[in-house]
Design a protein around this motif. Sequence first.
Motif, PDB file in Angstrom:
ATOM      1  N   ALA A  45     -11.521 -33.199  74.261  1.00  0.00           N
ATOM      2  CA  ALA A  45     -12.531 -32.203  73.909  1.00  0.00           C
ATOM      3  C   ALA A  45     -11.899 -30.901  73.436  1.00  0.00           C
ATOM      4  N   ALA A  46     -10.700 -30.583  73.939  1.00  0.00           N
ATOM      5  CA  ALA A  46     -10.066 -29.319  73.586  1.00  0.00           C
ATOM      6  C   ALA A  46      -9.074 -29.446  72.436  1.00  0.00           C
ATOM      7  N   PHE A  47      -8.850 -30.681  71.949  1.00  0.00           N
ATOM      8  CA  PHE A  47      -7.892 -30.881  70.860  1.00  0.00           C
ATOM      9  C   PHE A  47      -8.628 -30.904  69.520  1.00  0.00           C
ATOM     10  N   GLN A  48      -7.881 -31.058  68.437  1.00  0.00           N
ATOM     11  CA  GLN A  48      -8.477 -31.079  67.099  1.00  0.00           C
ATOM     12  C   GLN A  48      -9.401 -32.290  66.945  1.00  0.00           C
ATOM     13  N   GLN A  49     -10.665 -32.002  66.675  1.00  0.00           N
ATOM     14  CA  GLN A  49     -11.674 -33.052  66.595  1.00  0.00           C
ATOM     15  C   GLN A  49     -11.790 -33.580  65.162  1.00  0.00           C
ATOM     16  N   GLU A  50     -11.676 -34.910  65.026  1.00  0.00           N
ATOM     17  CA  GLU A  50     -11.901 -35.581  63.736  1.00  0.00           C
ATOM     18  C   GLU A  50     -12.648 -36.878  64.004  1.00  0.00           C
ATOM     19  N   CYS A  51     -13.889 -36.729  64.384  1.00  0.00           N
ATOM     20  CA  CYS A  51     -14.693 -37.902  64.704  1.00  0.00           C
ATOM     21  C   CYS A  51     -15.120 -38.673  63.453  1.00  0.00           C
ATOM     22  N   ASP A  52     -14.874 -38.084  62.275  1.00  0.00           N
ATOM     23  CA  ASP A  52     -15.215 -38.809  61.049  1.00  0.00           C
ATOM     24  C   ASP A  52     -14.162 -39.849  60.684  1.00  0.00           C
ATOM     25  N   ASP A  53     -13.101 -39.932  61.491  1.00  0.00           N
ATOM     26  CA  ASP A  53     -12.105 -40.980  61.283  1.00  0.00           C
ATOM     27  C   ASP A  53     -12.794 -42.331  61.427  1.00  0.00           C
ATOM     28  N   GLU A  54     -12.705 -43.155  60.409  1.00  0.00           N
ATOM     29  CA  GLU A  54     -13.421 -44.422  60.411  1.00  0.00           C
ATOM     30  C   GLU A  54     -12.943 -45.365  61.511  1.00  0.00           C
ATOM     31  N   ARG A  55     -11.755 -45.117  62.023  1.00  0.00           N
ATOM     32  CA  ARG A  55     -11.246 -45.969  63.098  1.00  0.00           C
ATOM     33  C   ARG A  55     -11.835 -45.594  64.464  1.00  0.00           C
ATOM     34  N   PHE A  56     -12.642 -44.518  64.465  1.00  0.00           N
ATOM     35  CA  PHE A  56     -13.392 -44.166  65.663  1.00  0.00           C
ATOM     36  C   PHE A  56     -14.838 -44.661  65.583  1.00  0.00           C
ATOM     37  N   ASP A  57     -15.143 -45.498  64.618  1.00  0.00           N
ATOM     38  CA  ASP A  57     -16.522 -45.968  64.464  1.00  0.00           C
ATOM     39  C   ASP A  57     -16.983 -46.785  65.659  1.00  0.00           C
ATOM     40  N   ASP A  58     -16.055 -47.488  66.284  1.00  0.00           N
ATOM     41  CA  ASP A  58     -16.416 -48.325  67.435  1.00  0.00           C
ATOM     42  C   ASP A  58     -16.288 -47.572  68.763  1.00  0.00           C
ATOM     43  N   LEU A  59     -16.087 -46.268  68.701  1.00  0.00           N
ATOM     44  CA  LEU A  59     -15.928 -45.474  69.913  1.00  0.00           C
ATOM     45  C   LEU A  59     -17.275 -45.343  70.631  1.00  0.00           C
TER      46      LEU A  59
END
Length: 261
Positions: A45-59
């Motif tokens: 939560a405190a680090f650089q957020q890049e949730c648009d990374d497609e490899r996080f789609d299954d998160l």
Amino acid sequence: MAHRRRVVRAAVSTVATTACLALATPAWASSTAPLHPAHQGSTAAAFQQECDDERFDDLAAGQDGWHFVLPGGGKSGSFESITLTFDNGTGPVTVKVPDASDAYPDYFYSAGGRVIHAYVFTPAGWTLVDGTATISGEADRFNLSHTCAGTAPTQSPSPSPSVPTSPSPSTSVSPSTSVSPSESTSPSGSVSPSESVSPSGSVTPSESTGGSGGGNDDENEGGLPLTGVATTSIALGGLVLIGGGALLMLRRRRDNITFTS
């Protein structure tokens, strides 16, 4: 023929030696790279957020996504394995990449012919404590590139089990504190009847024979002086009466005496 055999043997030996060297070279070149010190103690939560990374789609919603990268170009080689240490809030947890036997999804991702990307999914809210990577080349460190923080489960269920501390039964000391029955010692403590010793201790009637019934308590304790005073007055009265009688008798005798010549 013999010359040709020697040439073939030499060629076979050369090929075998080359193959052995090719197979052994990666093992000789493997090294260990630590996690970047600046990234130790990080939370997703405190680090650089890049949730648009497609490899996080299954998160999943309750998971944190971690992306690690191996810098240094071709001399650093590729990731072979990574060992990470997390803190889940109650203690350390070790996560290895790759490891299909644990509950934490992970995988490597290659780019430019080298395996330089690693992804790990952990329960949300964990802290990255430290890590080491075994690589095929040499590098000073590997980095945490970016993250995607999930939503940690609320702690509302935890207070509910601790709520039934049952203070009402423990504090319902009203039956035990209802000492009104035990304190109702008024019958036993009603010493008014026992203290009513005035009949037994009512010496005033007996002391009232002296006619001095108006005395105080101290005088009542000394009742004998009152009796003595009454006796003295009676005795004095008797003496007066006796003296008076004697005088009357002497006078009558004197009057009755006749003188003869």
